[in-house]
Design a protein around this motif. Structure first.
Motif, PDB file in Angstrom:
ATOM      1  N   ARG A 106      99.304  59.449  34.154  1.00 59.34           N
ATOM      2  CA  ARG A 106      98.690  58.320  34.411  1.00 59.34           C
ATOM      3  C   ARG A 106      97.097  58.395  34.371  1.00 59.34           C
ATOM      4  O   ARG A 106      96.348  59.393  35.204  1.00 59.34           O
ATOM      5  CB  ARG A 106      99.040  57.871  35.967  1.00 59.34           C
ATOM      6  N   GLN A 131     101.680  56.864  30.703  1.00 59.87           N
ATOM      7  CA  GLN A 131     102.486  55.460  31.585  1.00 59.87           C
ATOM      8  C   GLN A 131     101.403  54.641  31.867  1.00 59.87           C
ATOM      9  O   GLN A 131     101.943  53.392  31.347  1.00 59.87           O
ATOM     10  CB  GLN A 131     102.710  56.125  32.963  1.00 59.87           C
ATOM     11  N   ASP A 132      99.987  54.843  31.927  1.00 59.01           N
ATOM     12  CA  ASP A 132      99.235  53.656  32.410  1.00 59.01           C
ATOM     13  C   ASP A 132      97.802  54.236  32.515  1.00 59.01           C
ATOM     14  O   ASP A 132      97.685  55.564  32.763  1.00 59.01           O
ATOM     15  CB  ASP A 132      99.658  52.760  33.421  1.00 59.01           C
TER      16      ASP A 132
END
Length: 268
Positions: A106, A131-132
């Motif tokens: 992340r 993931q983000d």
């Protein structure tokens, strides 16, 4: 002890240090880091967000370019077992060395304007392990990232990032939240890479080429801007109107054109 680490923001690094506690809390709430996750912070600066990220219990790697900030970060966080510091340039960093097998990163960062776009594209090369991403960027960049077809902000950046990611404009941040205050507004954006793009391109390099050519002269129609790559008949064959301007097409239209070019370019 913080007076030991007086640091003046450097223009060459595009530094504007976040200090507004309300904004910091709001960003941390949007990220919602948890124990068991693996975070990467790019450009932690003086550690405004770092403290909350470390306290979440998540594993936190940080990359800082400015050598003068390293002692301050080590003093504040160096004894935390879930903190790891890398001095270097994020544009040259191999992010694939950070996650364990099956783990996803992340990514968090308050990115200087001059490197924001190339750094986002560098990160997208590693989209499979991310993931983000939550970024503080100049507001006009976030508006371009989150733009829709037909909007004046819709262009190469919007299309290529939205090909890879779901984009959410979260909130705007005024200049007063920083020291020194920048001359422009900032905004927080969330980019979440798709496991599989909704409209897969056979070769995303050809997609980049189609988009670049189309927007080189954005006021002209596709039949003119793409004439060195695709004929009018090729454009029509995939259900796209060659009399449209590039800003009138969505991501799926550009993918159709790129896939047509891939069929005509066997060695692509």
């Amino acid at each position: 002890m913080s007076e030991l680490f007086q640091h003046r923001a450097r223009k060459r690094f595009g530094q504007n240090f976040l200090h507004d506690a309300g904004v910091i809390h709001r960003i941390l709430r949007a990220i919602a880091a948890k124990e068991g996750q693996h975070l990467l912070e790019i450009g932690p600066g003086q550690g405004a967000l770092t403290e909350g990220l470390v306290d979440s219990g998540a594993q936190l790697d940080v990359i800082e370019l400015d050598l003068d900030l390293i002692p301050q970060l080590k003093w504040k966080f160096g004894l935390k077992p879930n903190f790891r510091l890398h001095q270097g340039d994020a544009m040259k960093f191999d992010f694939s060395t950070l996650p364990q097998a099956g783990e996803k990163l992340r990514v968090v960062g308050n990115l200087p304007y001059n490197i924001s776009t190339p750094l986002i594209f560098h990160l997208l090369e590693h989209a499979g392990i991310i993931q983000d991403m939550h970024f503080m960027l100049q507001k006009e960049v976030v508006e371009r990232l989150a733009a829709e077809p037909g909007n004046g902000d819709w262009g190469r950046l919007s299309i290529m990032v939205q090909y890879f990611c779901k984009v959410d404009y979260l909130f705007t941040v005024g200049p007063g939240a920083f020291n020194p205050p920048p001359k422009v507004e900032s905004a927080i954006v969330r980019l979440a890479p798709y496991a599989e793009p909704p409209y897969p391109a056979k070769d995303h390099r050809l997609l980049e080429r189609i988009v670049r050519e189309a927007f080189n002269q954005r006021r002209k129609t596709l039949r003119n801007t793409l004439k060195t790559l695709l004929s009018v008949e090729d454009i029509e064959a995939v259900g796209v109107d060659p009399t449209l301007r590039p800003e009138q097409l969505d991501v799926s239209d550009f993918v159709k054109l790129a896939n047509r070019l891939a069929e005509l370019t066997p060695d692509s």
